[in-house]
Design a protein around this motif. Structure first.
Motif, PDB file in Angstrom:
ATOM      1  N   MET A   1     -31.736   8.008  33.935  1.00  0.00           N
ATOM      2  CA  MET A   1     -31.224   6.845  33.226  1.00  0.00           C
ATOM      3  C   MET A   1     -29.711   6.810  33.415  1.00  0.00           C
ATOM      4  N   ASN A   2     -29.203   5.646  33.796  1.00  0.00           N
ATOM      5  CA  ASN A   2     -27.763   5.550  34.007  1.00  0.00           C
ATOM      6  C   ASN A   2     -27.050   5.213  32.695  1.00  0.00           C
ATOM      7  N   ASN A   3     -25.736   5.260  32.735  1.00  0.00           N
ATOM      8  CA  ASN A   3     -24.928   5.057  31.538  1.00  0.00           C
ATOM      9  C   ASN A   3     -25.127   3.670  30.939  1.00  0.00           C
ATOM     10  N   THR A   4     -25.282   2.657  31.780  1.00  0.00           N
ATOM     11  CA  THR A   4     -25.499   1.301  31.279  1.00  0.00           C
ATOM     12  C   THR A   4     -26.805   1.212  30.503  1.00  0.00           C
ATOM     13  N   ASP A   5     -27.872   1.812  31.057  1.00  0.00           N
ATOM     14  CA  ASP A   5     -29.155   1.809  30.358  1.00  0.00           C
ATOM     15  C   ASP A   5     -29.042   2.519  29.010  1.00  0.00           C
ATOM     16  N   GLN A   6     -28.315   3.624  29.002  1.00  0.00           N
ATOM     17  CA  GLN A   6     -28.118   4.399  27.778  1.00  0.00           C
ATOM     18  C   GLN A   6     -27.383   3.557  26.732  1.00  0.00           C
ATOM     19  N   LEU A   7     -26.340   2.861  27.160  1.00  0.00           N
ATOM     20  CA  LEU A   7     -25.609   1.989  26.246  1.00  0.00           C
ATOM     21  C   LEU A   7     -26.490   0.865  25.718  1.00  0.00           C
ATOM     22  N   LEU A   8     -27.286   0.272  26.607  1.00  0.00           N
ATOM     23  CA  LEU A   8     -28.134  -0.851  26.197  1.00  0.00           C
ATOM     24  C   LEU A   8     -29.163  -0.429  25.167  1.00  0.00           C
ATOM     25  N   ILE A   9     -29.757   0.728  25.346  1.00  0.00           N
ATOM     26  CA  ILE A   9     -30.727   1.206  24.357  1.00  0.00           C
ATOM     27  C   ILE A   9     -30.029   1.421  23.024  1.00  0.00           C
ATOM     28  N   GLY A  10     -28.841   2.003  23.066  1.00  0.00           N
ATOM     29  CA  GLY A  10     -28.087   2.222  21.838  1.00  0.00           C
ATOM     30  C   GLY A  10     -27.740   0.921  21.140  1.00  0.00           C
ATOM     31  N   PHE A  11     -27.276  -0.055  21.917  1.00  0.00           N
ATOM     32  CA  PHE A  11     -26.947  -1.353  21.337  1.00  0.00           C
ATOM     33  C   PHE A  11     -28.190  -2.032  20.775  1.00  0.00           C
ATOM     34  N   LYS A  12     -29.325  -1.835  21.432  1.00  0.00           N
ATOM     35  CA  LYS A  12     -30.585  -2.413  20.944  1.00  0.00           C
ATOM     36  C   LYS A  12     -30.932  -1.817  19.581  1.00  0.00           C
ATOM     37  N   PHE A  13     -30.805  -0.479  19.474  1.00  0.00           N
ATOM     38  CA  PHE A  13     -31.067   0.178  18.191  1.00  0.00           C
ATOM     39  C   PHE A  13     -30.164  -0.415  17.105  1.00  0.00           C
ATOM     40  N   LYS A  14     -28.877  -0.498  17.396  1.00  0.00           N
ATOM     41  CA  LYS A  14     -27.927  -0.991  16.399  1.00  0.00           C
ATOM     42  C   LYS A  14     -28.204  -2.450  16.052  1.00  0.00           C
ATOM     43  N   GLY A  15     -28.467  -3.265  17.065  1.00  0.00           N
ATOM     44  CA  GLY A  15     -28.766  -4.667  16.821  1.00  0.00           C
ATOM     45  C   GLY A  15     -29.998  -4.862  15.952  1.00  0.00           C
ATOM     46  N   LEU A  16     -31.032  -4.072  16.229  1.00  0.00           N
ATOM     47  CA  LEU A  16     -32.258  -4.169  15.429  1.00  0.00           C
ATOM     48  C   LEU A  16     -32.016  -3.709  13.999  1.00  0.00           C
ATOM     49  N   ARG A  17     -31.242  -2.652  13.851  1.00  0.00           N
ATOM     50  CA  ARG A  17     -30.924  -2.153  12.506  1.00  0.00           C
ATOM     51  C   ARG A  17     -30.191  -3.224  11.719  1.00  0.00           C
ATOM     52  N   LEU A  18     -29.173  -3.818  12.338  1.00  0.00           N
ATOM     53  CA  LEU A  18     -28.394  -4.849  11.649  1.00  0.00           C
ATOM     54  C   LEU A  18     -29.228  -6.099  11.383  1.00  0.00           C
ATOM     55  N   ALA A  19     -30.027  -6.504  12.353  1.00  0.00           N
ATOM     56  CA  ALA A  19     -30.860  -7.696  12.193  1.00  0.00           C
ATOM     57  C   ALA A  19     -31.877  -7.531  11.064  1.00  0.00           C
ATOM     58  N   ASN A  20     -32.271  -6.286  10.824  1.00  0.00           N
ATOM     59  CA  ASN A  20     -33.241  -6.010   9.765  1.00  0.00           C
ATOM     60  C   ASN A  20     -32.567  -5.576   8.467  1.00  0.00           C
ATOM     61  N   ASP A  21     -31.241  -5.706   8.442  1.00  0.00           N
ATOM     62  CA  ASP A  21     -30.457  -5.394   7.242  1.00  0.00           C
ATOM     63  C   ASP A  21     -30.766  -3.996   6.699  1.00  0.00           C
ATOM     64  N   LEU A  22     -30.774  -3.022   7.609  1.00  0.00           N
ATOM     65  CA  LEU A  22     -31.031  -1.636   7.229  1.00  0.00           C
ATOM     66  C   LEU A  22     -29.772  -0.805   7.425  1.00  0.00           C
ATOM     67  N   THR A  23     -29.593   0.172   6.580  1.00  0.00           N
ATOM     68  CA  THR A  23     -28.453   1.069   6.712  1.00  0.00           C
ATOM     69  C   THR A  23     -28.784   2.167   7.719  1.00  0.00           C
ATOM     70  N   PRO A  24     -27.762   2.822   8.251  1.00  0.00           N
ATOM     71  CA  PRO A  24     -28.034   3.959   9.131  1.00  0.00           C
ATOM     72  C   PRO A  24     -28.883   5.028   8.436  1.00  0.00           C
ATOM     73  N   SER A  25     -28.640   5.248   7.162  1.00  0.00           N
ATOM     74  CA  SER A  25     -29.421   6.245   6.415  1.00  0.00           C
ATOM     75  C   SER A  25     -30.898   5.878   6.354  1.00  0.00           C
ATOM     76  N   GLU A  26     -31.166   4.602   6.116  1.00  0.00           N
ATOM     77  CA  GLU A  26     -32.559   4.150   6.032  1.00  0.00           C
ATOM     78  C   GLU A  26     -33.273   4.312   7.368  1.00  0.00           C
ATOM     79  N   VAL A  27     -32.609   3.900   8.443  1.00  0.00           N
ATOM     80  CA  VAL A  27     -33.227   3.998   9.771  1.00  0.00           C
ATOM     81  C   VAL A  27     -33.422   5.457  10.162  1.00  0.00           C
TER      82      VAL A  27
END
Length: 102
Positions: A1-27
């Motif tokens: 997995m390249n760095n871009t893919d790694q970043l995209l997965i991370g951004f996806k996690f964060k975007g989904l967390r925010l879109a679902n109004d969840l805190t980092p602790s909850e996730v």
């Protein structure tokens, strides 16, 4: 997995967390990982295991495949970013998001 893919997965996690109004602790609790590990994932510094991706897919009610971003989508967004000002890109995304929330 390249760095871009790694970043995209991370951004996806964060975007989904925010879109679902969840805190980092909850996730982190739902995924059975530490908040620190979640932060590393969201910032593209760690790649989540398949087990964590599977749990996240269930948590966010999406398919596992949703964590894979097509290279053509990235190419399209890169082209847009190259051709438009940051203000135009932000405006476009804000408009899209406002239409989706209606």
């Amino acid at each position: 997995m390249n760095n871009t893919d790694q970043l995209l997965i991370g951004f996806k996690f964060k975007g989904l967390r925010l879109a679902n109004d969840l805190t980092p602790s909850e996730v982190a609790a739902e995924l059975d990982i530490s908040k620190t590990y979640l932060s590393l994932i969201e910032n593209g510094k760690k790649v989540p295991s398949q087990k964590v991706i599977n749990k996240a897919a269930l948590l966010f009610n999406i398919s596992v495949e949703s964590f894979q971003t097509s290279s053509s989508a990235i190419d399209d967004l890169t082209k847009l970013a190259d051709e438009a000002s940051l203000a135009d890109v932000i405006t476009a995304f804000e408009l899209i998001l406002s239409k989706k929330s209606k």
